[in-house]
Structures are given as structure tokens and as C-alpha cells.
Design a protein around this motif. Sequence first.
Motif, mmCIF file in Angstrom:
data_model
loop_
_atom_site.group_PDB
_atom_site.id
_atom_site.type_symbol
_atom_site.label_atom_id
_atom_site.label_comp_id
_atom_site.label_asym_id
_atom_site.label_seq_id
_atom_site.Cartn_x
_atom_site.Cartn_y
_atom_site.Cartn_z
ATOM 1 N N GLY A 189 -65.608 34.002 55.104
ATOM 2 C CA GLY A 189 -65.011 34.415 57.231
ATOM 3 C C GLY A 189 -63.514 34.068 57.289
ATOM 4 N N ILE A 190 -62.774 34.008 56.012
ATOM 5 C CA ILE A 190 -61.108 34.557 56.019
ATOM 6 C C ILE A 190 -60.426 35.372 56.635
ATOM 7 N N ASN A 191 -59.870 35.472 57.246
ATOM 8 C CA ASN A 191 -59.114 36.833 58.398
ATOM 9 C C ASN A 191 -57.784 36.886 58.318
ATOM 10 N N ILE A 192 -57.607 37.518 57.476
ATOM 11 C CA ILE A 192 -56.129 37.376 57.367
ATOM 12 C C ILE A 192 -55.376 38.775 58.472
ATOM 13 N N THR A 193 -54.716 37.731 58.707
ATOM 14 C CA THR A 193 -53.793 38.363 60.489
ATOM 15 C C THR A 193 -52.015 38.945 60.184
ATOM 16 N N ASP A 194 -51.786 37.900 58.855
ATOM 17 C CA ASP A 194 -50.406 38.558 58.755
ATOM 18 C C ASP A 194 -50.729 38.033 57.620
ATOM 19 N N ASP A 195 -49.383 39.389 57.421
ATOM 20 C CA ASP A 195 -48.542 38.658 55.460
ATOM 21 C C ASP A 195 -48.430 37.139 54.702
ATOM 22 N N ALA A 196 -48.074 36.673 55.931
ATOM 23 C CA ALA A 196 -47.526 34.620 55.596
ATOM 24 C C ALA A 196 -49.125 34.899 55.263
ATOM 25 N N MET A 197 -50.465 34.674 55.409
ATOM 26 C CA MET A 197 -51.076 33.633 55.127
ATOM 27 C C MET A 197 -51.608 35.150 53.924
ATOM 28 N N VAL A 198 -51.176 35.882 53.419
ATOM 29 C CA VAL A 198 -52.052 36.145 52.008
ATOM 30 C C VAL A 198 -51.420 35.635 51.011
ATOM 31 N N VAL A 199 -49.681 34.500 51.370
ATOM 32 C CA VAL A 199 -48.523 33.972 50.296
ATOM 33 C C VAL A 199 -49.402 32.587 50.112
ATOM 34 N N GLU A 200 -49.522 31.783 51.767
ATOM 35 C CA GLU A 200 -50.070 30.516 51.933
ATOM 36 C C GLU A 200 -51.341 30.886 50.946
ATOM 37 N N TYR A 201 -52.278 31.665 51.320
ATOM 38 C CA TYR A 201 -53.790 31.377 51.031
ATOM 39 C C TYR A 201 -53.273 31.707 49.395
ATOM 40 N N TYR A 202 -53.246 32.361 48.385
ATOM 41 C CA TYR A 202 -53.085 32.274 47.216
ATOM 42 C C TYR A 202 -52.025 31.658 46.322
ATOM 43 N N THR A 203 -51.064 31.246 46.803
ATOM 44 C CA THR A 203 -49.580 30.462 46.536
ATOM 45 C C THR A 203 -49.479 29.078 46.543
ATOM 46 N N ASP A 204 -48.379 28.484 45.847
ATOM 47 C CA ASP A 204 -47.257 27.662 46.432
ATOM 48 C C ASP A 204 -46.756 27.142 47.485
ATOM 49 N N THR A 205 -45.948 28.574 47.152
ATOM 50 C CA THR A 205 -44.892 28.768 47.503
ATOM 51 C C THR A 205 -44.631 28.597 49.629
ATOM 52 N N ARG A 206 -43.174 27.993 49.660
ATOM 53 C CA ARG A 206 -43.711 27.528 51.246
ATOM 54 C C ARG A 206 -42.834 29.038 52.064
ATOM 55 N N VAL A 207 -43.169 29.401 53.105
ATOM 56 C CA VAL A 207 -42.981 30.852 54.232
ATOM 57 C C VAL A 207 -42.114 30.532 54.739
ATOM 58 N N LYS A 208 -40.817 30.781 54.782
ATOM 59 C CA LYS A 208 -39.612 29.780 55.108
ATOM 60 C C LYS A 208 -39.395 30.034 56.965
ATOM 61 N N LEU A 209 -39.174 29.701 58.136
ATOM 62 C CA LEU A 209 -39.559 30.534 59.458
ATOM 63 C C LEU A 209 -37.672 30.585 59.917
ATOM 64 N N VAL A 210 -37.779 31.658 60.321
ATOM 65 C CA VAL A 210 -36.488 32.212 60.997
ATOM 66 C C VAL A 210 -36.777 32.844 62.025
ATOM 67 N N GLU A 211 -35.475 32.894 62.693
ATOM 68 C CA GLU A 211 -35.170 32.660 63.587
ATOM 69 C C GLU A 211 -34.941 34.069 63.796
ATOM 70 N N GLY A 212 -35.899 34.954 65.153
ATOM 71 C CA GLY A 212 -35.606 36.329 65.390
ATOM 72 C C GLY A 212 -34.952 36.629 66.820
ATOM 73 N N SER A 213 -35.956 36.781 67.609
ATOM 74 C CA SER A 213 -35.071 36.760 68.960
ATOM 75 C C SER A 213 -36.437 37.039 70.270
#
Length: 237
Positions: A189-213
Motif C-alpha cells: 500500500g505504498i504510493n510513491i507520489t514524488d521523487d523524494a519519497m523514493v530516496v526517503e524509502y530506500y536510503t538514509d539520505t536526508r532530503v534538503k528543502l530549498v526555497e522555491g517561489s
Amino acid sequence: MKTVAVVLAAGSGSRMKSDVKKQYLDLGGKPLIYYSIKAFEESIVDDIVVVVSRGDVDYVKKEIVEKYGFDKVTAVVEGGMARYHSVRLGLMAAAADCDYAFIHDGARPFIDRDIIMRALDAVKTHKACVVGMPAKDTVKIADDKGFADNTPDRDKVWVVQTPQVFSYGMILDLYKRLDREEGDLMAKGINITDDAMVVEYYTDTRVKLVEGSYDNIKITTPEDIAVAQAILDRRKR
């Protein structure tokens, strides 16, 4: 250092209630997808891969890439059934010597050079980053019956946008793994909705939030076109 932008334009845009696919709707006299490709064309990004709906490759090559002189577009490829299929196919069409990949939704026409540069600076240090903005509104988390379950601290809530930017080798390997294990994820029941989720699910790499607009909106419904036109008119002024 070599960078690629994978611009996703393979959706059906069913919520637009239009006979014209969302990515080709008119915005200021140009097709919607024109604006995000143009932003990457005029940026430090080296190559652009455009992922389109089935049967649209020739149309996009002729009516968008050639018509508007987008020299950095190195490939136009068909997408898959789901967004993550399209991302994988786009990444696989990029040059093997890429260092960083920008994954961007072509329905966000107001990506700009400053956002691209902030994301590039972040990914060099953190290997994974996503563009977004702090939430303006209070957010409620609902339970499965539609009642408010809890209220997260608004100061810690971000609304995620694109581009989402990653070390190319890492994100390509993870998407290939996702493709192999798709059935297992669906069963869980895991629904991947964005690319960061792939990194978060499979790795310990922390995803940095960057200011957009706050201008970096996604065109999803007919009302969004009117908002986008207003933003475009303001920027022209």
C-alpha cells in the motif's frame, strides 16, 4: 559537472476538463510546456529530456522543440503509466556521464533561474533536495473517517514543488530498484507520489528543502490557468 533536466509532460490532465492535453494548453500565446523548457534552456543545465504522452513524440519535437529553438533538448521520449515510470524512462534517456538530475513537472511554468541555482547549490552538498515553500495555511491531518486527527506545527510544514534534484547515479539506481520492486510496494500500500519519497524509502539520505517561489504553481484545474495568466502578466509588467 554535467546536469540534466527531466521535464515531465506525459500526464492526461483529466481534471482540466479540456479536449487539449494540459501540457499544450495556451498560456500567453505559448503552450504551457514551453515555459519550463525555456527556463532550463536559459539556465546552467546542460541537457533537457522531455517525457511526453504516448504518440506525442513527433508533435513535441516539431511543434515545441524545433519551433522554439530549444537546442538543449537531447531527447523526447514516451512516458509510462504512472509518474514514477515516466521519471525512470526520462532518467534512462539522459547521458550516462550526468552528475545531477533535475526532475521537473512541466505543468509548473514559473520555474526560474534563481530557483534552479539554489537547488543546484543544495544538491552539491546534500545529494538530494526538493524545492518548496513554507505552508501559508494551517494544515490538518485527517483520520480514515474524515475527522481532524492532529495539527502539525505550521512553522515546520512545507508545500513541496519541483524541481526535485538528485545525484544522477543515485536517483537512477533507485528508480530502477523501484521498477523491480513495484509489485511489492503496491502490495504494502505504498504510493510513491514524488521523487523524494523514493530516496526517503530506500536510503538514509536526508532530503534538503530549498526555497522555491509562491509563483511556482502547478496547473491542475481550469482555475489555475487564470491564476497563471495573472502571474505571467505581472511578470511581463
